[in-house]
Structure formats: structure tokens, C-alpha cells
Design an enzyme around this catalytic site. Structure first.
Site, PDB file in Angstrom:
ATOM      1  N   HIS A   1     -19.014 -13.509 -26.822  1.00  0.00           N
ATOM      2  CA  HIS A   1     -19.645 -14.147 -25.666  1.00  0.00           C
ATOM      3  C   HIS A   1     -19.352 -15.644 -25.646  1.00  0.00           C
ATOM      4  O   HIS A   1     -19.137 -16.256 -26.697  1.00  0.00           O
ATOM      5  CB  HIS A   1     -21.170 -13.913 -25.684  1.00  0.00           C
ATOM      6  CG  HIS A   1     -21.866 -14.573 -26.820  1.00  0.00           C
ATOM      7  ND1 HIS A   1     -21.915 -14.029 -28.086  1.00  0.00           N
ATOM      8  CD2 HIS A   1     -22.540 -15.759 -26.899  1.00  0.00           C
ATOM      9  CE1 HIS A   1     -22.593 -14.829 -28.888  1.00  0.00           C
ATOM     10  NE2 HIS A   1     -22.988 -15.896 -28.194  1.00  0.00           N
TER      11      HIS A   1
ATOM     12  N   HIS B   1     -16.719 -22.143 -25.593  1.00  0.00           N
ATOM     13  CA  HIS B   1     -15.882 -21.494 -26.605  1.00  0.00           C
ATOM     14  C   HIS B   1     -16.426 -20.108 -26.878  1.00  0.00           C
ATOM     15  O   HIS B   1     -17.533 -19.760 -26.418  1.00  0.00           O
ATOM     16  CB  HIS B   1     -15.906 -22.308 -27.901  1.00  0.00           C
ATOM     17  CG  HIS B   1     -17.258 -22.304 -28.547  1.00  0.00           C
ATOM     18  ND1 HIS B   1     -18.249 -23.207 -28.210  1.00  0.00           N
ATOM     19  CD2 HIS B   1     -17.807 -21.470 -29.465  1.00  0.00           C
ATOM     20  CE1 HIS B   1     -19.335 -22.937 -28.902  1.00  0.00           C
ATOM     21  NE2 HIS B   1     -19.112 -21.882 -29.671  1.00  0.00           N
TER      22      HIS B   1
HETATM   23  P1  2AM Z   1     -24.437 -19.130 -29.564  1.00  0.00           P
HETATM   24  O1  2AM Z   1     -23.667 -19.870 -28.514  1.00  0.00           O
HETATM   25  O2  2AM Z   1     -24.631 -17.696 -29.281  1.00  0.00           O
HETATM   26  O3  2AM Z   1     -25.678 -19.854 -29.973  1.00  0.00           O
HETATM   27  C1  2AM Z   1     -21.858 -23.036 -32.807  1.00  0.00           C
HETATM   28  O4  2AM Z   1     -23.226 -23.138 -32.995  1.00  0.00           O
HETATM   29  C2  2AM Z   1     -21.476 -21.638 -32.430  1.00  0.00           C
HETATM   30  O5  2AM Z   1     -21.878 -20.747 -33.459  1.00  0.00           O
HETATM   31  C3  2AM Z   1     -22.103 -21.116 -31.166  1.00  0.00           C
HETATM   32  O6  2AM Z   1     -21.136 -20.350 -30.472  1.00  0.00           O
HETATM   33  C4  2AM Z   1     -23.232 -20.260 -31.632  1.00  0.00           C
HETATM   34  O7  2AM Z   1     -23.469 -19.129 -30.846  1.00  0.00           O
HETATM   35  C5  2AM Z   1     -22.717 -19.772 -32.937  1.00  0.00           C
HETATM   36  N1  2AM Z   1     -23.826 -19.541 -33.867  1.00  0.00           N
HETATM   37  C6  2AM Z   1     -24.812 -20.392 -34.171  1.00  0.00           C
HETATM   38  N2  2AM Z   1     -25.636 -19.854 -35.085  1.00  0.00           N
HETATM   39  C7  2AM Z   1     -25.154 -18.618 -35.346  1.00  0.00           C
HETATM   40  C8  2AM Z   1     -25.554 -17.570 -36.204  1.00  0.00           C
HETATM   41  N3  2AM Z   1     -26.612 -17.690 -37.012  1.00  0.00           N
HETATM   42  N4  2AM Z   1     -24.832 -16.443 -36.211  1.00  0.00           N
HETATM   43  C9  2AM Z   1     -23.745 -16.318 -35.422  1.00  0.00           C
HETATM   44  N5  2AM Z   1     -23.305 -17.290 -34.607  1.00  0.00           N
HETATM   45  C10 2AM Z   1     -24.007 -18.421 -34.561  1.00  0.00           C
END
Ligand code: 2AM
Length: 188
Positions: free
Chosen positions: A127, A46
Site C-alpha cells: 500500500h 512510497h
Molecule cells: P504506513 O504508511 O502504513 O504507516 C515508514 O514509516 C514506512 O514504514 C511507512 O510506509 C510505514 O507504513 C511503514 N511502517 C511503519 N511502522 C511499521 C511497522 N511497524 N510495520 C510495518 N511497516 C511499518
């Protein structure tokens, strides 16, 4: 893993691809040679638009309701590059962020703020996480311009140890990029 109180949920807004789109990306990803890391299950691929974090039910209700007011236009997202974040996260992204995507992320940041969630100081970096805990820096080729059709966005629950659940999906209605309509709607 982050601990949550019983009554809170870890929520975020995301672009959630079709099964066909996710399969195509996963197929390409699974064919990459030499990446030493933990691959994200195909069903979890996603693109996060705005991350709310652990919220209590009142805030969850607020997010679900305010998101109803978000308009925006459908767009195509072309996944045509890869990158590696310092924390060992290998991602697919885009050479050119479509304006409607930036506007949508901006509107959803405003929804979070309306519901009392502090803004993320980091710029929006669209991303799709492909691998976590990547070791080494072996070069990774760019994907062969995979296209995701974005005609809706989703409110998603990240369940510790149990993957993601899409709670609600919101159409991109096509009546103006990044505009917030004035009417409110009930939470379903
Ligand atoms: P990531 O894939 O870059 O870790 C569920 O966890 C989603 O939220 C993931 O797409 C994750 O991104 C994102 N996510 C988790 N922690 C986050 C944070 N502190 N700030 C922004 N996005 C976050």
C-alpha cells in the site's frame, strides 16, 4: 513520536516512485473531496516492502550489504484501488499484487531475518499511504489505474520530524524472480 537513540536509524526497504509517478498520484489524491485527514507530502509517497525499525549501525550495514544479493525482475505496479486501515490510514493499492512484488517483499523479509530482525507476523499488504488520521468513512473512489514502473528498490531512512532519505538504491536485475544470488557485495 518514537524516540531513537542517537546511534540508531529507523530503516525500511521501499519502492520509491519517479517524480512523475508521485506527482500523478499526488495530483489525483489532492483532488479527492471530503477526506478529513492529514495528507502525506507528495515527496514522501512510497510503498514499503519490508520495515526494519530502529537499528544500530551494524544492523544497518548488514541490511545494506545483504540487499545487494537480492535479484528480482522489474515489474509494473498498477495502483487501482483504495482502502482504509483501522488506524485511520487511507491508502492506494492494487487489485492484483504482481508476483515479482510479492517475491521481492519475501526476499527482503529474508534479508531482515538474516540481520537478526524478527519477522513481521502480518501478511505483506502492499500500500501507498495517502492520508493519516482520517476521520469518518466517506467513500473514496479508486485511482484511475496509475502505473508505477518498479525497476529498483531502496533502503530508506525515516528521520523523525524530517521526512525520508533514500540511503541506497538497488536495481532489479531481471535474472529471476525472487532469487538471491550467491555473491556478496560491499556496502557503499
Ligand atoms: P504506513 O504508511 O502504513 O504507516 C515508514 O514509516 C514506512 O514504514 C511507512 O510506509 C510505514 O507504513 C511503514 N511502517 C511503519 N511502522 C511499521 C511497522 N511497524 N510495520 C510495518 N511497516 C511499518
Amino acid at each position: 513520536m518514537e524516540q531513537t537513540d542517537d546511534h540508531t536509524k529507523r530503516l525500511f526497504f521501499a519502492l520509491w516512485p519517479s517524480d512523475e509517478e508521485r506527482r500523478a498520484l499526488a495530483r489525483w489524491r489532492d483532488g479527492l473531496a471530503g477526506v478529513r485527514g492529514r495528507s502525506v507530502p507528495a515527496g514522501n509517497l512510497h510503498l514499503t516492502l519490508a520495515f526494519a525499525g530502529n537499528v544500530d549501525p551494524a544492523v544497518a550495514e548488514c541490511l545494506a550489504a545483504r540487499a545487494e544479493r537480492v535479484r528480482g525482475v522489474p515489474f509494473n505496479l498498477v495502483l487501482d484501488r483504495t482502502g482504509l486501515f483501522r488506524r485511520g490510514l487511507l491508502w492506494a493499492g492494487t487489485q492484483a499484487c504482481p508476483e515479482p512484488l510479492a517475491a521481492l517483499a519475501n526476499d527482503l523479509a529474508a534479508v531482515l531475518a538474516d540481520c537478526g530482525i524478527a519477522p513481521d507476523p502480518r501478511p505483506f499488504h502492499p500500500h501507498v499511504t495517502l492520508f493519516r488520521n482520517v476521520r469518518g468513512r466517506a467513500p473514496v473512489p479508486d485511482p484511475p489505474a496509475q502505473v508505477w514502473r518498479a525497476d529498483r528498490f531502496c533502503l530508506v531512512h525515516s528521520r523523525p520530524g524530517a521526512g525520508y532519505a533514500v540511503l541506497k538504491s538497488y536495481p532489479l536485475c531481471g535474472d529471476g524472480p525472487g532469487s538471491l544470488s550467491e555473491h556478496s557485495a560491499s556496502v557503499k
